[in-house]
Design a protein around this motif. Structure first.
Motif, short mmCIF file in Angstrom:
data_model
loop_
_atom_site.label_atom_id
_atom_site.label_comp_id
_atom_site.label_asym_id
_atom_site.label_seq_id
_atom_site.Cartn_x
_atom_site.Cartn_y
_atom_site.Cartn_z
N GLU A 73 -29.13 -21.18 7.78
CA GLU A 73 -28.93 -22.36 8.61
C GLU A 73 -28.16 -23.46 7.87
N CYS A 74 -27.92 -23.27 6.59
CA CYS A 74 -27.24 -24.27 5.76
C CYS A 74 -25.75 -24.32 6.10
N GLU A 75 -25.24 -25.49 6.44
CA GLU A 75 -23.83 -25.63 6.78
C GLU A 75 -22.94 -25.31 5.59
N GLY A 76 -23.39 -25.68 4.39
CA GLY A 76 -22.62 -25.36 3.20
C GLY A 76 -22.49 -23.86 3.00
N CYS A 77 -23.58 -23.14 3.25
CA CYS A 77 -23.53 -21.67 3.15
C CYS A 77 -22.60 -21.12 4.22
N GLY A 78 -22.65 -21.72 5.40
CA GLY A 78 -21.75 -21.28 6.47
C GLY A 78 -20.30 -21.52 6.10
N ALA A 79 -20.03 -22.61 5.39
CA ALA A 79 -18.67 -22.91 4.96
C ALA A 79 -18.20 -21.93 3.89
N MET A 80 -19.12 -21.51 3.03
CA MET A 80 -18.75 -20.57 1.97
C MET A 80 -18.65 -19.14 2.48
N TYR A 81 -19.27 -18.85 3.62
CA TYR A 81 -19.31 -17.48 4.12
C TYR A 81 -17.94 -16.81 4.21
N PRO A 82 -16.93 -17.42 4.87
CA PRO A 82 -15.63 -16.74 4.94
C PRO A 82 -14.96 -16.60 3.58
N ILE A 83 -15.26 -17.51 2.67
CA ILE A 83 -14.70 -17.40 1.31
C ILE A 83 -15.31 -16.20 0.60
N VAL A 84 -16.63 -16.06 0.70
CA VAL A 84 -17.29 -14.90 0.09
C VAL A 84 -16.80 -13.61 0.74
N GLU A 85 -16.60 -13.63 2.06
CA GLU A 85 -16.11 -12.43 2.74
C GLU A 85 -14.73 -12.04 2.25
N LYS A 86 -13.86 -13.02 2.04
CA LYS A 86 -12.52 -12.74 1.53
C LYS A 86 -12.60 -12.18 0.11
N HIS A 107 -34.84 -27.23 7.73
CA HIS A 107 -34.13 -26.32 8.62
C HIS A 107 -35.17 -25.55 9.42
N ARG A 108 -35.30 -25.91 10.68
CA ARG A 108 -36.35 -25.36 11.53
C ARG A 108 -36.33 -23.84 11.59
N ASN A 109 -35.14 -23.25 11.57
CA ASN A 109 -35.03 -21.81 11.75
C ASN A 109 -34.53 -21.06 10.51
N GLY A 110 -34.44 -21.75 9.39
CA GLY A 110 -33.94 -21.11 8.18
C GLY A 110 -34.81 -19.96 7.69
N GLU A 111 -36.11 -20.20 7.62
CA GLU A 111 -37.02 -19.15 7.16
C GLU A 111 -37.12 -18.02 8.18
N LEU A 112 -37.10 -18.38 9.46
CA LEU A 112 -37.12 -17.38 10.53
C LEU A 112 -35.86 -16.52 10.47
N ALA A 113 -34.72 -17.14 10.19
CA ALA A 113 -33.47 -16.38 10.08
C ALA A 113 -33.54 -15.41 8.91
N ALA A 114 -34.15 -15.84 7.81
CA ALA A 114 -34.30 -14.96 6.65
C ALA A 114 -35.18 -13.76 7.00
N ARG A 115 -36.28 -14.01 7.71
CA ARG A 115 -37.14 -12.90 8.13
C ARG A 115 -36.42 -11.99 9.12
N THR A 116 -35.57 -12.58 9.94
CA THR A 116 -34.78 -11.79 10.89
C THR A 116 -33.86 -10.83 10.13
N SER A 143 -31.19 -26.93 15.06
CA SER A 143 -32.03 -27.13 16.25
C SER A 143 -33.48 -27.32 15.81
N GLN A 144 -34.20 -28.10 16.55
CA GLN A 144 -35.62 -28.30 16.28
C GLN A 144 -36.49 -27.34 17.08
N ASP A 145 -35.86 -26.48 17.87
CA ASP A 145 -36.58 -25.48 18.65
C ASP A 145 -36.48 -24.13 17.96
N SER A 146 -37.51 -23.32 18.10
CA SER A 146 -37.47 -21.98 17.54
C SER A 146 -36.38 -21.15 18.22
N LYS A 147 -35.62 -20.42 17.41
CA LYS A 147 -34.55 -19.57 17.93
C LYS A 147 -34.93 -18.09 17.85
N GLU A 148 -36.24 -17.82 17.90
CA GLU A 148 -36.69 -16.43 17.79
C GLU A 148 -36.10 -15.56 18.91
#
Length: 222
Positions: A73-86, A107-116, A143-148
């Motif tokens: 859920e980290c925006e910085g990680c999202g920004a680095m994602y295409p760089i890491v992919e390249k 990050h409301r859904n960060g831990e849930l995303a990791a478990r996903t 988001s402050q709502d669960s994205k399960e």
């Protein structure tokens, strides 16, 4: 200009803007434990990478290992994602890229995303879910709502057995697997995401693909 090139340009701008904020939040402060963080303790013998760590590339002869402690859920990680992919595209036959979980508080859904992602890994689809979570981050992040239900939809799109996915997502062992990565991160001094280790040594976040590539080239040449 293809889509990946456009993403890299956008990522470089975002990384430059967010670089000062990376690592600025301590994990698991008392006020944040109910907002996506877990109350875990640092590993006594922390390691940047373990046998069980998720490897995005596994070259026959690895010359370098790059580990990222990340929060989906980290925006910085999202920004680095295409760089890491390249970088993966260019160096995947020489460099081992490793992704480790480090969901941040707030990050409301960060831990849930990791478990996903870990539940998907149990069905051999870690990389597919890793990619899915990052490429859709703007749709569900901050988001402050669960994205399960959203993440379950991703599991369906990836062809996962949904009954098994649901069971794994709720399995304490899956949550413990996420915490294992966090313990190593804490033991290694990780305080924010993304945090990169190159052959076991933490590095400053490169501000662009070119800067990260230069670092990789230098380490490979050495």
């Amino acid at each position: 200009m293809n889509k990946l090139q456009r993403n890299l340009i956008v990522a470089a701008v975002v990384v430059a803007g967010f670089a000062a904020a990376f690592g600025s939040y301590l994990l698991f402060s008392p006020d944040d434990r109910n907002r996506g963080g877990l109350d875990v303790q640092p590993a006594v013998e922390a390691l940047p990478v373990r046998e069980s760590s998720h490897r995005l590339t596994e070259p026959k002869k690895s010359e370098l290992t790059i580990v990222e402690f990340l929060d989906f859920e980290c925006e910085g990680c999202g920004a680095m994602y295409p760089i890491v992919e390249k970088l993966r595209e260019e160096y995947g036959d020489r460099v081992t890229f490793v992704a480790r979980y480090f969901p941040m508080p707030g990050h409301r859904n960060g831990e849930l995303a990791a478990r996903t992602a870990e539940a998907a890994a149990r069905q051999g689809k870690f990389e597919e879910m890793y990619n899915k979570l990052f490429t859709t981050q703007k749709e569900w992040g901050e988001s402050q709502d669960s994205k399960e239900s959203v993440f379950r939809g991703f599991a369906k799109e990836l062809g996962l057995d949904l009954s098994r996915f649901d069971a794994d997502l709720a399995d304490p062992e899956v949550a413990a697997r996420v915490q294992d990565d966090q313990r190593d991160g804490l033991g290694l001094g990780v305080q924010g995401t993304p945090t990169f280790f190159v052959d076991g040594t933490p590095i400053r976040i490169p501000g662009s693909y070119e800067a990260f590539k230069a670092l990789v080239d230098d380490r490979l040449a050495g």
